[in-house]
Structure formats: structure tokens, C-alpha cells
Write a protein that holds these residues in place. Structure first.
Motif, PDB file in Angstrom:
ATOM      1  N   PRO A 192     -16.264   6.973   7.942  1.00 23.99           N
ATOM      2  CA  PRO A 192     -15.486   7.312   6.784  1.00 23.99           C
ATOM      3  C   PRO A 192     -15.125   6.298   5.818  1.00 23.99           C
ATOM      4  CG  PRO A 192     -14.728   8.319   8.704  1.00 23.99           C
ATOM      5  CD  PRO A 192     -15.817   7.617   9.189  1.00 23.99           C
ATOM      6  N   ALA A 193     -14.699   6.239   4.629  1.00 23.22           N
ATOM      7  CA  ALA A 193     -14.768   5.137   3.773  1.00 23.22           C
ATOM      8  C   ALA A 193     -13.455   4.493   4.141  1.00 23.22           C
ATOM      9  CB  ALA A 193     -14.365   5.897   2.388  1.00 23.22           C
ATOM     10  N   GLY A 194     -13.703   3.051   4.106  1.00 23.99           N
ATOM     11  CA  GLY A 194     -12.456   2.291   4.514  1.00 23.99           C
ATOM     12  C   GLY A 194     -12.684   1.928   5.738  1.00 23.99           C
ATOM     13  N   GLN A 195     -13.598   2.294   6.784  1.00 24.69           N
ATOM     14  CA  GLN A 195     -13.736   2.054   8.230  1.00 24.69           C
ATOM     15  C   GLN A 195     -14.669   1.144   8.444  1.00 24.69           C
ATOM     16  OE1 GLN A 195     -13.129   5.203  10.822  1.00 24.69           O
ATOM     17  NE2 GLN A 195     -11.643   6.287   9.519  1.00 24.69           N
TER      18      GLN A 195
END
Length: 254
Positions: A251-254
Motif C-alpha cells: 500500500p502507498a506509504g508503506q
């Protein structure tokens, strides 16, 4: 890529070529030197240098007559792009038998009818190629696409079988598997959604690139497979899906 003329002197036929992926493909092949005929239910928007012919791929007589007229005007045939198709939504419970027959008749048998009419002419070409428009739906389980996925799964298998049948005749057969493409059909689906903006955002988010595939990008892949420069490529399914089939991102940001 339009500065190359790898299709110079070649004759091409594109079904469903009046709009969307088909139109982008027809225009790209023409820009790269081909003489191009378009078969469509409504070819009224097709203009020079393209040649337009009315045809219904669900009707064998219509297909035979249109292919014969196009080949006569072109003076032969080297490339067939089997692009005509229709969509469907729902689970296996949501479409009745008549709708299953209609979609399979267009998406699968439509390609069979067109190839059947074109093969005698392709056998006379030194650079014969068929490219079928398949879909990511043939290789990934998508929700609410049971009928559409079944039809495109059949197209994938049909492509491989045709490649095996005709390779020794010098006819290459491949397919492209687009992800969700920004075409008039997808536009109509979005317009019919309760929240078109949210639906578009969801479709974009499921592709790792974060955007829909363009018709021009699919056309570029079709041209690659159809080109004489790809003479050693047959029985291949080329994904044009923004990484949807093969990539598994966090997921975006991970």
C-alpha cells in the motif's frame, strides 16, 4: 514510433476500428506505412487515409462480404487485428443465457469469423500476422466480470491454438491483454456509475501505475506484435496493464 515505416507496403484490416483501441491502432498502422481498412458496425466516422467498411462480426455473411471488399480494395492482406468486442458486467447469476450467447458470439466467434475469412489471403503474404485484442480479465480474477472474463479467457486460448495451427504457414498469431483502458466503452460504464469520480479512482488505483491504460499504448503493443520486425514472436500474450497482472505493490506509504 510513428517515424518508422516498418509497415510500408503492407495491407492491414482492423475490426472495431472506428473508435477506441481499434481506431488508435488503425491510425498508428497507417502512420507507419500500412494501407488500412477498418471494419465496424458504424464506419461513418472513418476517413482517409483509412478505408471504412460496414460489418457485423456476429454475422458470417456480413464479415465475408466486408473482408472480401476490403481485400479487393487494398490489393491483398498482411495483417489482421481482431479488435471488435463488447463488454458485460455481473456475476454468473446476473446475465441470462441470451446475454452469454450474445457476448460470446461477438467476442469469440466474431474473431473466428473474421480470421476464417482472412486466412486465405494471409497465406499469400510474406509477413502475415494476426493480433487479437484480449484482456487482463483473461488472466486475473476481476469482480463483476464473469461473462466478460470467460469470453476473453476463450480469446487467450484461441490465440494459442491459432498460433500452433498456422505457424508453419508463415502466419504469426498473438494477442494483447490490456488493463482497464480509457476508451468510450469504459467512459460509458463510468457515466452509469452512482459516483463516476469514485469509480474512476477505484479503477485507476487497482493498476500499479495509478492510471488507466491509454488506447494509444495498446495500439503500440498491437503494432509491435504485427510488425515484420517481430517475425520470431508468435503464441504470445502481451500485457499492457500498468503492471496489474504481475506486480504486487505494498500500500502507498508503506
Amino acid at each position: 514510433m510513428t517515424d518508422t515505416h516498418d509497415f510500408a507496403g503492407l495491407k492491414a484490416l482492423v475490426t472495431g476500428g472506428a473508435s477506441g483501441i481499434g481506431r488508435a491502432t488503425a491510425e498508428l498502422l497507417a502512420a507507419r506505412g500500412a494501407q488500412v481498412a477498418v471494419l465496424d458496425l458504424d464506419p461513418s466516422s472513418v476517413d482517409k487515409p483509412l478505408l471504412g467498411y460496414q460489418a457485423d462480426v456476429s454475422d458470417a455473411t456480413s464479415v465475408r462480404q466486408a473482408v472480401a471488399a476490403a481485400v479487393a480494395d487494398l490489393g491483398g492482406l498482411d495483417v489482421l487485428v481482431n479488435n471488435a468486442g463488447i463488454g458485460a458486467q455481473g456475476t454468473v447469476e446476473d446475465n441470462d443465457d441470451a446475454e452469454w450467447h450474445r457476448v460470446l458470439d461477438v467476442n469469440v466467434l466474431g474473431m473466428v469469423r473474421t480470421a476464417r475469412a482472412a486466412l486465405p489471403h494471409l497465406r499469400e503474404s510474406a509477413h502475415a500476422a494476426i493480433v487479437n485484442t484480449c484482456s487482463i480479465a483473461a488472466t486475473a480474477g476481476l469482480p463483476q466480470r464473469a461473462l466478460y472474463s470467460a469470453s476473453k479467457g476463450a480469446v487467450l486460448s484461441l490465440t494459442l491454438a491459432m498460433a500452433a495451427d498456422h505457424v508453419r504457414e508463415g502466419i504469426r498469431v498473438n494477442c494483447v491483454n490490456p488493463g482497464t483502458a480509457d476508451t468510450p466503452w469504459v467512459g460509458r460504464l463510468l457515466d452509469a456509475a452512482a459516483d463516476p469520480a469514485a469509480e474512476r479512482a477505484a479503477l485507476e488505483a487497482r493498476q500499479p501505475t495509478g492510471r488507466l491504460v491509454s488506447a494509444a499504448e495498446v495500439a503500440g503493443a498491437i503494432a509491435y506484435l504485427a510488425s515484420p520486425l517481430s517475425g520470431a514472436t508468435t503464441g504470445t500474450a502481451l500485457a499492457v496493464d500498468g503492471g496489474m497482472q504481475g506486480l504486487r505493490l505494498r500500500p502507498a506509504g508503506q
